[in-house]
Write a protein that holds these residues in place. Structure first.
Motif, mmCIF file in Angstrom:
data_model
loop_
_atom_site.group_PDB
_atom_site.id
_atom_site.type_symbol
_atom_site.label_atom_id
_atom_site.label_comp_id
_atom_site.label_asym_id
_atom_site.label_seq_id
_atom_site.Cartn_x
_atom_site.Cartn_y
_atom_site.Cartn_z
ATOM 1 N N ASP A 152 -13.563 -34.297 -44.767
ATOM 2 C CA ASP A 152 -14.039 -33.612 -45.964
ATOM 3 C C ASP A 152 -12.869 -33.513 -46.931
ATOM 4 O O ASP A 152 -11.936 -32.725 -46.729
ATOM 5 N N HIS A 153 -12.933 -34.337 -47.980
ATOM 6 C CA HIS A 153 -11.846 -34.438 -48.950
ATOM 7 C C HIS A 153 -12.176 -33.565 -50.156
ATOM 8 O O HIS A 153 -12.943 -33.951 -51.036
ATOM 9 N N ALA A 272 -11.850 -21.936 -47.942
ATOM 10 C CA ALA A 272 -12.721 -21.032 -47.198
ATOM 11 C C ALA A 272 -14.174 -21.472 -47.308
ATOM 12 O O ALA A 272 -14.925 -21.447 -46.318
ATOM 13 N N ARG A 273 -14.578 -21.883 -48.491
ATOM 14 C CA ARG A 273 -15.951 -22.372 -48.655
ATOM 15 C C ARG A 273 -16.169 -23.657 -47.872
ATOM 16 O O ARG A 273 -17.236 -23.857 -47.282
ATOM 17 N N GLY A 274 -15.170 -24.544 -47.870
ATOM 18 C CA GLY A 274 -15.282 -25.763 -47.077
ATOM 19 C C GLY A 274 -15.470 -25.457 -45.603
ATOM 20 O O GLY A 274 -16.314 -26.061 -44.924
ATOM 21 N N ILE A 275 -14.689 -24.511 -45.092
ATOM 22 C CA ILE A 275 -14.807 -24.111 -43.685
ATOM 23 C C ILE A 275 -16.185 -23.506 -43.413
ATOM 24 O O ILE A 275 -16.852 -23.842 -42.427
ATOM 25 N N ASP A 276 -16.621 -22.618 -44.302
ATOM 26 C CA ASP A 276 -17.917 -21.962 -44.129
ATOM 27 C C ASP A 276 -19.059 -22.980 -44.140
ATOM 28 O O ASP A 276 -19.980 -22.902 -43.321
ATOM 29 N N ILE A 284 -21.187 -30.316 -47.871
ATOM 30 C CA ILE A 284 -19.980 -30.133 -48.683
ATOM 31 C C ILE A 284 -20.225 -30.590 -50.119
ATOM 32 O O ILE A 284 -19.570 -30.134 -51.059
ATOM 33 N N HIS A 285 -21.189 -31.478 -50.298
ATOM 34 C CA HIS A 285 -21.471 -32.007 -51.636
ATOM 35 C C HIS A 285 -21.856 -30.902 -52.610
ATOM 36 O O HIS A 285 -21.674 -31.038 -53.822
ATOM 37 N N PHE A 288 -18.869 -30.011 -54.611
ATOM 38 C CA PHE A 288 -18.572 -30.962 -55.676
ATOM 39 C C PHE A 288 -19.529 -30.782 -56.845
ATOM 40 O O PHE A 288 -19.120 -30.876 -58.011
ATOM 41 N N ASP A 289 -20.801 -30.525 -56.564
ATOM 42 C CA ASP A 289 -21.777 -30.319 -57.632
ATOM 43 C C ASP A 289 -21.392 -29.102 -58.484
ATOM 44 O O ASP A 289 -21.464 -29.141 -59.714
ATOM 45 N N GLU A 290 -20.988 -28.030 -57.818
ATOM 46 C CA GLU A 290 -20.609 -26.817 -58.539
ATOM 47 C C GLU A 290 -19.348 -27.053 -59.376
ATOM 48 O O GLU A 290 -19.242 -26.561 -60.499
ATOM 49 N N GLN A 291 -18.394 -27.822 -58.824
ATOM 50 C CA GLN A 291 -17.189 -28.133 -59.585
ATOM 51 C C GLN A 291 -17.506 -28.977 -60.812
ATOM 52 O O GLN A 291 -16.929 -28.781 -61.879
#
Length: 295
Positions: A152-153, A272-276, A284-285, A288-291
């Motif tokens: 997960d990059h 933290a969000r990635g881990i959650d 995980i996408h 990216f959508d939110e970013q």
């Protein structure tokens, strides 16, 4: 009981923070509302490392946070030993969270008899029993292909981008030297505020050269943004001497001393969000959508 609750019951989350960047480890754990497992790491006088994990991890989904920064090899070996301990302790899933992954610049062979060290690092981590890698702004995205496990990059550049919003010009830098030359500009920067963006700042020589180039092309002010602040050698002094308005970086790497005019943005929420999301089987996408919506 829903699927998420059943997973939490059968495979509780455990978080381990190692010595690369303890302050960031603590912030991530606090956001997750997960205490860091007490992990005793002892460095012997001859350089050997001993690790003891202070509680059971049997059947748990474990997230190990370690920034592989200076001292690179010591922090890497500390991670390897912990991964071996977790595998022997029957952890259910071992996720490795690496805010900064060293050796990422050695991703291709450029001359005869040269190693591809990024691939070697991938092999060693996987041999020790890692199930997933979560990392931030790899120097080269193709490094994800060196792993036969999920990678997960995550991207911190959008966090930096919230500071800035401007058209792009390019500094045409070719070859290995950045310290003295002024390079050609592709794009008009005359009388404009310029932001130099890079994935990392190491010795500061490339930033120095780029700053000279945009100023020589008529830029009015120069800002710098980068994800990873390695700040090796005399980078702090080099950056302090440059006519830069502000340097914006993240806290993927810790230092005792930072250049003047440097602002640090935390990647704690991002990681933290990635881990959650990983733990709860969410895509995980979504991150990216939110970013992208913030751009």
């Amino acid at each position: 009981m829903n699927k998420e609750e059943l997973h939490q019951l059968l495979h509780p989350m455990k978080v381990i923070g190692l010595g690369g960047n303890p302050a960031l480890n603590e912030k991530i754990a606090a956001i997750l509302h997960q205490p860091l497992i007490e992990t005793a790491v002892h460095h012997f006088s001859d350089g050997e490392i001993q690790v003891n994990i202070g509680e059971s991890v049997r059947g748990c989904d474990v997230f190990v946070i370690q920034s592989i920064q200076d001292p690179v090899n010591e922090n890497f070996m500390e991670l390897e030993i912990v991964l071996d301990a977790l595998q022997r302790a029957s952890a259910h899933v071992i996720n490795v969270v690496v805010p900064y992954l060293a050796y990422s610049r050695s991703d291709t062979k450029t001359r005869s008899r040269e190693p591809i060290t990024a691939k070697l690092v991938a092999n060693l981590l996987q041999l020790t029993g890692m199930d997933r890698l979560i990392t931030v702004d790899l120097h080269a995205s193709q490094i994800q292909g060196f792993y036969n496990i999920p990678v997960d990059h995550l991207h911190a550049i959008p966090l930096l981008g919230q500071y800035f919003n401007a058209p792009i010009a390019i500094v045409d830098q070719r070859g290995a030297r950045y310290d003295t030359e002024v390079h050609d500009m592709i794009g008009d920067v005359k009388d404009k505020k310029c932001i130099i963006i890079d994935d990392l700042i190491d010795t500061g020589s490339r930033i120095s050269s780029s700053t000279k180039s945009v100023l020589a092309a008529g830029a009015k002010k120069v800002y710098v943004a980068a994800t990873h602040a390695l700040l090796s050698k005399n980078a702090t002094e080099v950056l302090n001497e440059l006519p830069i308005e502000q340097i914006v970086v993240t806290d993927t790497i810790k230092h005792k001393r930072y250049p003047d005019r440097m602002v640090r943005i935390s990647v704690d929420q991002l990681l933290a969000r990635g881990i959650d999301y990983v733990y709860n089987d969410r895509s995980i996408h979504q991150i990216f959508d939110e970013q992208n919506r913030l751009k």
